[in-house]
Design an enzyme around this catalytic site. Structure first.
Site, PDB file in Angstrom:
ATOM      1  N   CYS A  50      -5.262  -1.253   0.558  1.00  0.00           N
ATOM      2  CA  CYS A  50      -5.426  -1.533  -0.871  1.00  0.00           C
ATOM      3  C   CYS A  50      -6.315  -2.744  -1.187  1.00  0.00           C
ATOM      4  O   CYS A  50      -7.150  -2.658  -2.095  1.00  0.00           O
ATOM      5  CB  CYS A  50      -4.081  -1.627  -1.578  1.00  0.00           C
TER       6      CYS A  50
ATOM      7  N   ARG B 151      -0.172  -2.030  12.325  1.00  0.00           N
ATOM      8  CA  ARG B 151       1.074  -2.721  11.963  1.00  0.00           C
ATOM      9  C   ARG B 151       1.885  -2.968  13.232  1.00  0.00           C
ATOM     10  O   ARG B 151       2.012  -2.074  14.078  1.00  0.00           O
ATOM     11  CB  ARG B 151       1.904  -1.876  10.986  1.00  0.00           C
TER      12      ARG B 151
ATOM     13  N   GLN C  47      -4.244   6.006   7.389  1.00  0.00           N
ATOM     14  CA  GLN C  47      -3.625   6.357   6.108  1.00  0.00           C
ATOM     15  C   GLN C  47      -4.657   7.060   5.238  1.00  0.00           C
ATOM     16  O   GLN C  47      -5.785   6.582   5.084  1.00  0.00           O
ATOM     17  CB  GLN C  47      -3.143   5.096   5.381  1.00  0.00           C
TER      18      GLN C  47
ATOM     19  N   ASP D   2      -5.404   7.087   2.183  1.00  0.00           N
ATOM     20  CA  ASP D   2      -5.134   6.327   0.961  1.00  0.00           C
ATOM     21  C   ASP D   2      -6.013   6.769  -0.201  1.00  0.00           C
ATOM     22  O   ASP D   2      -7.137   7.226  -0.011  1.00  0.00           O
ATOM     23  CB  ASP D   2      -5.420   4.841   1.211  1.00  0.00           C
TER      24      ASP D   2
ATOM     25  N   HIS E 242      -6.777   5.027  -4.288  1.00  0.00           N
ATOM     26  CA  HIS E 242      -6.444   4.027  -5.303  1.00  0.00           C
ATOM     27  C   HIS E 242      -7.071   4.480  -6.609  1.00  0.00           C
ATOM     28  O   HIS E 242      -8.276   4.736  -6.666  1.00  0.00           O
ATOM     29  CB  HIS E 242      -6.942   2.651  -4.880  1.00  0.00           C
TER      30      HIS E 242
ATOM     31  N   LYS F 102       7.908   3.037  -6.573  1.00  0.00           N
ATOM     32  CA  LYS F 102       7.181   4.158  -5.967  1.00  0.00           C
ATOM     33  C   LYS F 102       8.016   5.431  -6.026  1.00  0.00           C
ATOM     34  O   LYS F 102       9.232   5.401  -6.190  1.00  0.00           O
ATOM     35  CB  LYS F 102       6.836   3.839  -4.513  1.00  0.00           C
TER      36      LYS F 102
ATOM     37  N   HIS G 137      -1.425   3.425  -6.053  1.00  0.00           N
ATOM     38  CA  HIS G 137      -1.672   3.613  -4.623  1.00  0.00           C
ATOM     39  C   HIS G 137      -1.000   4.931  -4.257  1.00  0.00           C
ATOM     40  O   HIS G 137       0.159   5.147  -4.632  1.00  0.00           O
ATOM     41  CB  HIS G 137      -1.008   2.527  -3.782  1.00  0.00           C
TER      42      HIS G 137
END
Length: 634
Positions: A333, A362, A380, A382, A384, A463, A509
Site C-alpha cells: 500500500c 513478512r 499479493q 493488491d 488500491h 475490513k 485496499h
C-alpha cells in the site's frame, strides 16, 4: 418470579433459583436433552447455574460455537483424567478446546506412543460410561494454591499466581479428578458421546522455547458418531490432497533448506502461476484497473509515515543503504500511495483503480511455516482504489462482483466476515465508525449474510474478509476489502473537488487471491491435483503404442502447441498399459493413445482423467473440444 427473554423475543417467567437445565425442561424435553450450555446476559455458563434475576437467556446446543467449545473442553478434562488414572507422576498443564477439537499438555516421565493413545482412548470411554457429574466450585486464591501444591501440580500453581488479584478462581470436578478451569462445561462426562484421540506432539510450556517441552495429545469430539466419522473421513481425504505431497509428485514447487519459507516454483508450477496471473490481468482490465509495479525495498521514513514501523516492525526485514535504514516491504500500500501522489488529481479522475502483483516479505516463526499456506515471501494481488466518499458503496459492490467472478470460475463458494477496530489501531473513533458503517451498509444493501469479528480489523481500517469453501468443506480466508480513511490523511493525499478546493480521498485496499502462493496451495487441495484444463500444466498426454507411431505423435503435439494447447509425448519403448498408468499419475486432464488405426485415419483414442473407457475422435474434433474448454475456463 423472574422474567427471562429468549432469543426470539419471547418472555417466560420462572421461580427464582431455577437452574438453566430446569428452565430448558419447561420449554421442551428434546431441547433439554440437546442443550449443552447457555448464555445469560451474553455470558456463557453451565446448565447448573441458578437464575436469580431478570435476564436474556439463550440455550446453546452443539450447533452453536459455544456448545461445541463446551463439549470439546469437557473432552479435554476427560483426557486428563484418563491419563492420571493410567500413568504415575503426571503433571497437568493446560487443556483447551480449539477450532476443530481439543488438546491437553502433560509433563510425563516418558513420551507418549501411539500404543498409549489407544490405552488412553479406552480409559476415556470408561469415564464417559461412568457418566460422572462435572461440578463447578469457587475457591479463594490461598485455598486453590494449597490444593494444587499439595497435589504437586506446579503448572497449575503458576497459572493461579499469574491471575489478576480480583479474578474468580474456579475448579471443575468429575469423580476423583479436579482441574483448575474457568469453564463452562457440560453437566456430565456422559455427554461426550463421540470422540477420537488423533495425534501426539511436543509443546513448550506457555509456548516459550526456553521452558520445558511437554507432551501434547490432540483429539476431537462431536455430538454424534456420524458427525465424527464424516469429519475423520474429511481428514483422510485432506491428507491425500495435501498440497506439499502433491506439489512434489506433480513437480510444482519445492521448499529448500537454503530458504526456509521461501518457495521455489518449478516449470509445472509456473504454468499454473502464469495462468492465474493472466486471468487476473484480463479481469482487472475489464473492471477498469490500471496495473503498476512498486519497489521491494523502501526507506524507513516511508514505513514510519505509514505506521508500519510502529505497528508491524516485528514482522519486517531490514537493511541499510548508504548508511540509511530501509525495509523490505511487508505490504504494497505505501508504494501505491506514492504512485497516486506523483500527479494532481481532480474529482473527475476518481475512482482511480490501481492494481499490483507485488512481492512482499513478512517474518514468520519457523514453527508456523506450512508449505505454500504460510510462507515468508509471497505475491499479493493488491489493488488500491482512491475515491470520493460518495463512491464507497458502489466501489465495494464492484469489488464483490469481481470476487464473485474469480471464485465462481474455480468452483469456490464463500462467506463474508466483517472485522472491526483492533486495540493497536490508528485514528479517531469517528473515522473508524464512519468506515465500519460504510462496509456494513454495503453488505446489508447487497443482502449478504456475514459474521462480525470484533477487534480483528487492520490497524488502519476495518475490513471484510472472504472465506472460501473448498470441495471437501474446509474454509480458507483469501479475499479482503479494507476501507482506509487514515493513510490518505497520513500521506496528505488530495484531489480537487467541484468547488475547486482540495479534499481527502478515501482508499480501499483489496486482494482477491490474497497470496498467489497460498491460492495455488488451496487449488492443489481443492482439485486434488486434477486441475481444470485451462490451468493444468500438461493438458494432453500423447502416448504411442510403438516406435513407428512417434512421428505422428510429435506432429500432433506441434499442431496442438500452435493452437495454444500444452501437450506432451511419451514415446518411450514401454508397454502401453504402463504408460497409461504413469499418465494417470500425472493427473493430466486428457490422455490420448495413437496406434496404427489412429495414424491411418487421423484420429485419437481419448481417455479423460478418472474415466476407464476411451472414445475415438477425429483429431480436429478433439483439438476444438480442448480449445473450447480452455477458452471457457470450464
Amino acid at each position: 418470579m423472574i422474567k427471562l427473554m429468549l432469543k426470539d423475543g419471547a418472555v417466560r417467567e420462572v421461580k427464582e433459583g431455577t437452574t438453566l437445565l430446569e428452565f430448558a425442561q419447561t420449554l421442551s424435553r428434546s431441547l433439554a436433552k440437546s442443550v449443552l450450555v447457555a448464555k445469560v446476559d451474553d455470558v456463557v455458563v453451565g446448565l447448573d447455574t441458578e437464575l436469580t434475576k431478570d435476564a436474556k437467556v439463550e440455550l446453546l446446543t452443539f450447533a452453536d460455537s459455544e456448545g461445541k467449545h463446551a463439549l470439546r473442553h469437557s473432552a479435554s478434562h476427560i483426557l486428563a483424567q484418563a491419563v492420571q488414572r493410567l500413568y504415575k507422576n503426571v503433571q497437568l498443564a493446560i487443556g483447551p478446546a480449539i477450532e476443530n477439537g481439543f488438546y491437553y499438555d502433560f509433563d510425563v516421565e516418558k513420551p507418549f506412543s501411539p500404543e498409549d493413545l489407544e490405552k488412553i482412548q479406552k480409559e476415556m470411554e470408561k469415564i464417559i460410561q461412568e457418566n460422572l457429574s462435572i461440578e463447578r466450585k469457587e475457591l479463594s486464591r490461598k485455598d486453590a494454591i494449597k490444593m494444587f501444591a499439595d497435589k504437586g501440580e506446579t503448572y497449575k500453581v503458576e497459572l493461579i499466581n499469574d491471575l489478576p488479584e480480583d479474578a474468580v478462581i474456579s475448579t471443575y470436578q468429575q469423580g476423583e479428578f479436579v482441574d483448575l478451569c474457568a469453564g463452562p462445561h457440560v453437566l456430565s462426562t456422559g455427554k461426550v458421546k463421540a470422540f477420537k484421540l488423533q495425534s501426539i506432539a511436543g509443546a513448550y510450556w506457555r509456548g516459550d522455547e526456553k521452558r520445558k517441552m511437554l507432551q501434547r495429545i490432540y483429539g476431537t469430539a462431536f455430538e454424534k458418531k456420524a458427525e465424527l466419522d464424516a469429519y475423520l473421513t474429511m481428514l483422510e481425504e485432506a491428507a491425500k490432497r495435501d498440497h506439499r505431497k502433491l506439489g512434489r509428485e506433480l513437480d510444482l514447487f519445492s521448499l529448500q533448506e537454503e530458504g526456509p519459507g521461501f518457495p521455489f516454483f518449478h516449470p509445472n508450477g509456473m504454468i499454473i502461476r502464469n495462468e492465474l496471473e493472466n486471468f487476473w490481468r484480463q479481469l482487472h482490465r475489464e473492471y477498469g484497473y490500471k496495473e503498476i509495479k512498486t519497489p521491494i525495498i523502501l526507506n524507513r521514513k516511508l514505513w514510519e509515515q505509514s505506521g508500519h514501523w510502529d505497528h508491524y516492525k516485528e514482522n519486517m526485514y531490514f537493511t541499510q543503504i548508504d548508511g540509511e535504514d530501509y525495509a523490505v516491504k511487508p505490504m504494497n500500500c505505501p508504494g501505491g500511495i506514492l504512485v497516486y501522489r506523483t500527479q494532481h488529481h481532480s474529482y473527475r479522475d476518481l475512482p482511480l483503480r490501481t492494481a499490483e502483483l507485488g512481492l512482499v516479505h513478512r517474518h514468520e516463526l519457523s514453527g508456523a511455516l506450512h508449505g505454500l499456506m504460510r510462507v515468508r515471501n509471497f505475491t499479493q494481488d493488491d489493488a488500491h482504489i482512491f475515491m470520493l466518499p460518495s463512491q464507497i458503496k458502489d466501489e465495494i459492490q464492484k469489488v464483490i462482483d469481481l470476487f464473485d467472478k474469480v471464485y465462481s470460475t474455480f468452483g469456490l463458494s464463500y462467506h463474508a466476515e466483517l472485522s472491526t477496530r483492533p486495540e493497536n489501531s490508528m485514528g479517531s473513533d469517528e473515522v473508524w465508525e464512519t468506515a465500519t458503517n460504510a462496509l456494513r451498509d454495503a453488505l446489508n444493501e447487497r443482502g449478504m449474510e456475514y459474521i462480525v469479528n470484533e477487534g480483528d480489523g487492520a490497524f488502519y481500517g476495518p475490513k471484510i474478509d472472504f472465506h472460501l469453501k473448498d470441495s471437501i468443506g474446509r474454509t480458507w480466508q483469501c479475499g479482503t476489502i479494507q476501507l482506509d480513511m487514515l493513510l490518505p490523511e497520513k500521506f496528505d493525499l488530495t484531489y480537487v473537488g467541484e468547488d475547486g478546493q482540495k479534499h481527502r480521498p478515501v482508499m480501499i485496499h483489496r486482494v482477491v487471491y490474497g497470496s498467489i502462493e497460498r491460492f495455488i496451495g488451496i487449488l492443489i487441495e481443492h482439485y486434488a491435483g486434477v486441475f481444470p484444463v485451462w490451468i493444468a500444466p500438461v493438458q494432453v498426454k500423447i502416448l504411442t503404442i510403438a516406435d513407428k507411431h512417434a512421428e505422428y505423435a510429435v506432429a500432433l503435439e506441434r499442431e496442438m502447441f500452435a493452437k495454444g494447447i500444452r501437450a506432451e509425448v511419451d514415446d518411450r519403448n514401454e508397454k502401453i498399459g504402463y504408460k497409461i498408468r504413469e499418465a494417470q499419475m500425472s493427473k493430466a486432464p486428457y490422455i490420448i493413445v495413437v496406434g496404427d488405426k489412429e495414424m491411418e485415419e487421423g484420429q485419437v483414442a481419448v481417455r479423460k482423467h478418472g474415466e476407464k473407457n476411451s472414445i475415438v475422435q477425429s483429431k480436429t474434433e478433439f483439438i476444438n473440444e480442448v480449445i473450447e474448454k480452455i477458452q471457457k475456463k470450464a
